[in-house]
Design a protein around this motif. Structure first.
Motif, PDB file in Angstrom:
ATOM      1  N   ILE A  48       0.825  -1.202   0.000  1.00 44.26           N
ATOM      2  CA  ILE A  48       0.000   0.000   0.000  1.00 44.26           C
ATOM      3  C   ILE A  48       0.866   1.261   0.000  1.00 44.26           C
ATOM      4  N   ALA A  49       1.866   1.269   0.858  1.00 46.21           N
ATOM      5  CA  ALA A  49       2.739   2.442   0.942  1.00 46.21           C
ATOM      6  C   ALA A  49       3.473   2.659  -0.377  1.00 46.21           C
ATOM      7  N   TYR A  50       3.884   1.554  -0.995  1.00 46.63           N
ATOM      8  CA  TYR A  50       4.621   1.655  -2.260  1.00 46.63           C
ATOM      9  C   TYR A  50       3.717   2.203  -3.369  1.00 46.63           C
ATOM     10  N   ALA A  51       2.473   1.706  -3.387  1.00 44.85           N
ATOM     11  CA  ALA A  51       1.527   2.189  -4.406  1.00 44.85           C
ATOM     12  C   ALA A  51       1.274   3.687  -4.216  1.00 44.85           C
ATOM     13  N   GLN A  52       1.253   4.140  -2.951  1.00 43.88           N
ATOM     14  CA  GLN A  52       1.005   5.554  -2.680  1.00 43.88           C
ATOM     15  C   GLN A  52       2.193   6.421  -3.100  1.00 43.88           C
ATOM     16  N   ASN A  53       3.394   5.900  -2.961  1.00 47.10           N
ATOM     17  CA  ASN A  53       4.569   6.706  -3.249  1.00 47.10           C
ATOM     18  C   ASN A  53       5.790   5.834  -3.536  1.00 47.10           C
ATOM     19  N   HIS A  54       6.289   5.928  -4.735  1.00 44.11           N
ATOM     20  CA  HIS A  54       7.525   5.203  -5.041  1.00 44.11           C
ATOM     21  C   HIS A  54       8.456   6.028  -5.912  1.00 44.11           C
ATOM     22  N   LYS A  55       8.317   7.347  -5.800  1.00 38.91           N
ATOM     23  CA  LYS A  55       9.232   8.235  -6.517  1.00 38.91           C
ATOM     24  C   LYS A  55       9.862   9.195  -5.528  1.00 38.91           C
ATOM     25  N   LEU A  56      11.138   9.456  -5.711  1.00 41.90           N
ATOM     26  CA  LEU A  56      11.808  10.452  -4.876  1.00 41.90           C
ATOM     27  C   LEU A  56      11.613  11.833  -5.499  1.00 41.90           C
ATOM     28  N   LYS A  57      11.942  12.875  -4.744  1.00 41.24           N
ATOM     29  CA  LYS A  57      11.636  14.220  -5.232  1.00 41.24           C
ATOM     30  C   LYS A  57      12.475  14.640  -6.442  1.00 41.24           C
ATOM     31  N   ASN A  58      13.557  13.922  -6.735  1.00 36.58           N
ATOM     32  CA  ASN A  58      14.351  14.226  -7.941  1.00 36.58           C
ATOM     33  C   ASN A  58      13.890  13.402  -9.141  1.00 36.58           C
ATOM     34  N   GLY A  59      12.799  12.654  -8.951  1.00 41.24           N
ATOM     35  CA  GLY A  59      12.268  11.843 -10.055  1.00 41.24           C
ATOM     36  C   GLY A  59      12.767  10.404 -10.068  1.00 41.24           C
ATOM     37  N   ASP A  60      13.720  10.079  -9.199  1.00 41.29           N
ATOM     38  CA  ASP A  60      14.233   8.700  -9.159  1.00 41.29           C
ATOM     39  C   ASP A  60      13.127   7.726  -8.753  1.00 41.29           C
ATOM     40  N   ASP A  61      13.204   6.526  -9.317  1.00 41.13           N
ATOM     41  CA  ASP A  61      12.228   5.483  -8.987  1.00 41.13           C
ATOM     42  C   ASP A  61      12.752   4.603  -7.862  1.00 41.13           C
ATOM     43  N   VAL A  62      11.896   4.321  -6.908  1.00 39.93           N
ATOM     44  CA  VAL A  62      12.280   3.424  -5.821  1.00 39.93           C
ATOM     45  C   VAL A  62      11.896   2.007  -6.233  1.00 39.93           C
ATOM     46  N   LYS A  63      12.824   1.095  -6.007  1.00 43.10           N
ATOM     47  CA  LYS A  63      12.517  -0.305  -6.319  1.00 43.10           C
ATOM     48  C   LYS A  63      12.701  -1.139  -5.055  1.00 43.10           C
ATOM     49  N   LEU A  64      11.749  -2.005  -4.778  1.00 48.49           N
ATOM     50  CA  LEU A  64      11.864  -2.887  -3.616  1.00 48.49           C
ATOM     51  C   LEU A  64      12.338  -4.264  -4.065  1.00 48.49           C
ATOM     52  N   ILE A  65      13.317  -4.798  -3.337  1.00 43.08           N
ATOM     53  CA  ILE A  65      13.735  -6.180  -3.591  1.00 43.08           C
ATOM     54  C   ILE A  65      13.418  -6.958  -2.318  1.00 43.08           C
ATOM     55  N   ILE A  66      12.410  -7.817  -2.387  1.00 46.33           N
ATOM     56  CA  ILE A  66      11.904  -8.488  -1.185  1.00 46.33           C
ATOM     57  C   ILE A  66      12.388  -9.932  -1.125  1.00 46.33           C
TER      58      ILE A  66
END
Ligand code: PHE
Length: 374
Positions: A48-66
């Motif tokens: 849920i948290a990832y769907a709400q926000n997965h971009k940093l303020k410089n436009g970089d994409d956050v990727k989770l490796i679980i």
């Protein structure tokens, strides 16, 4: 002319693709095994948290490796090593069980990679570490909340049930004893169990012979549910009070009527959650899962949000969000973070200072009793 233009256009395309980088966060959870519910609910909150926000303020994409450690501490430590050495993650989120986080912490510390556990409450997880933080309170607080709550309800004598296989349980038992005794309560005895045990006949017999006002159960839900069943079957009527490791739907599923009245301390109850952050999370959770939001997922969402906030702060400071020392420094100095589980402040030891709730099983459901501030 045409050619020059297209080269320029291509340059723009390439540079913007180069600009939006991928920033990796490694996650270690018990997704299978005896405490799989801990990992699955954590992942539910992360999703849920990832769907709400997965971009940093410089436009970089956050990727989770679980990665799944199956609830095993050796695998948990191996997973951290792999995430750092092979996947080159900037930060690590996990684990749930304190024993597993304690196995991971030295690996993260040695590699100077920030690690945040959303749910491990044993003080030793962060002790002496400079790269380990947590999004939850610690057991001395949680144990005192349970002890004082029990005393406030007039329960003056207790038997403590400790799971010797879990650092969490050993620490929480100690914390309960200290606060309970200080408050005028008497601990009649501590009885011992091991994770995985199914037969508690000996422990229940001891409890029965001592007639305590209350039973303090400091282990995890699988054993808590079975112990409660066997206690009721043998005629023990004393109420139970436990810690965050008790409050899982499985407690009720396995425990049935035997866990009616089972009280426990926890990190979050949506019935008491009034902040905009909590409301937004709960709304998204309900829409997706059609049930009450659990505390574990909420904690995972907060730990994830804290990592993103720390990375964004690095960007503000003119540093890269992949700068592990910078991210760690900001994580360790988190102040006034408005999360789903409340306002989080990290103290000098890397521990979150925040409120706890007390819940109870009522009519087969978890009901909210009260909130206790630090
Ligand atoms: N606090 C527990 C531990 O440290 C883990 C846990 C947290 C379990 C929250 C359930 C809910 O081991």
């Amino acid at each position: 002319m045409k050619k020059v233009l297209s080269v320029a256009a291509a340059t723009v395309l390439v540079s913007s693709a180069l600009l939006a980088k991928e920033v990796k966060i490694g996650v270690v959870l018990p997704l299978t095994g005896p405490i799989a519910a801990f990992g699955q609910t954590s992942k539910g909150g992360l999703d849920i948290a990832y769907a709400q926000n997965h971009k940093l303020k410089n436009g970089d994409d956050v990727k989770l490796i679980i990665l799944d450690d199956r609830g095993d501490k050796v695998e948990a430590a191996t997973a951290v090593k792999r995430l750092i050495d092979k996947n080159h993650v900037t930060a690590i989120l996990g684990e749930v069980a304190s024993s597993n986080s304690m196995a991971m912490a030295p690996v993260a510390e040695n590699a100077k990679t920030p690690m945040i556990t959303h749910a491990s409450t044993n003080p030793r997880v962060t002790k002496g570490k400079t790269f380990v933080t947590r999004a939850c309170f610690i057991d001395p607080f949680q144990g005192a909340v349970a002890a004082n709550y029990a005393l406030s309800k007039g329960y003056k004598t207790a038997v403590i049930v400790t799971d010797t296989k879990q650092d969490y349980s050993v620490g929480l038992s100690k914390a309960f004893r200290k606060a309970y005794t200080k408050g005028g309560g008497k601990v009649l005895k501590t009885v011992y169990i091991n994770s995985g045990d199914k037969d508690f006949n000996a422990q229940v017999s001891t409890i029965k012979s001592l007639h305590p006002d209350i039973i303090d159960f400091t282990g995890y839900y699988p054993e808590g549910a079975l112990l409660a069943r066997q206690a009721r079957a043998m005629g023990v009527k004393a109420p139970f009070i436990g810690g965050d490791g008790s409050g899982f739907p499985e407690l009720i599923k396995i425990g049935g009527k035997a866990v009616e009245g089972f009280m426990y301390t926890d990190h979050f109850n949506e019935a008491a959650a009034k902040s905009p952050e909590a409301k937004a999370y709960v709304k998204a959770f309900h829409a997706k899962n059609h049930k009450a939001a659990d505390s574990m997922g909420a904690l995972a969402a907060d730990a994830y949000g804290m990592i993103l906030a720390a990375m964004n702060k690095c960007i503000d400071e003119g540093k890269a969000p992949t700068d592990k020392v910078c991210v760690n420094n900001n994580l360790r100095h988190t102040k006034n973070y408005h999360g789903v589980t409340g306002v989080i402040n990290i103290d000098k030891n890397g521990n979150a200072v925040k409120s706890a709730v007390v819940n109870v099983v009522k009519n087969g459901k978890f009901a909210y009793l009260t909130t206790v501030n630090p």
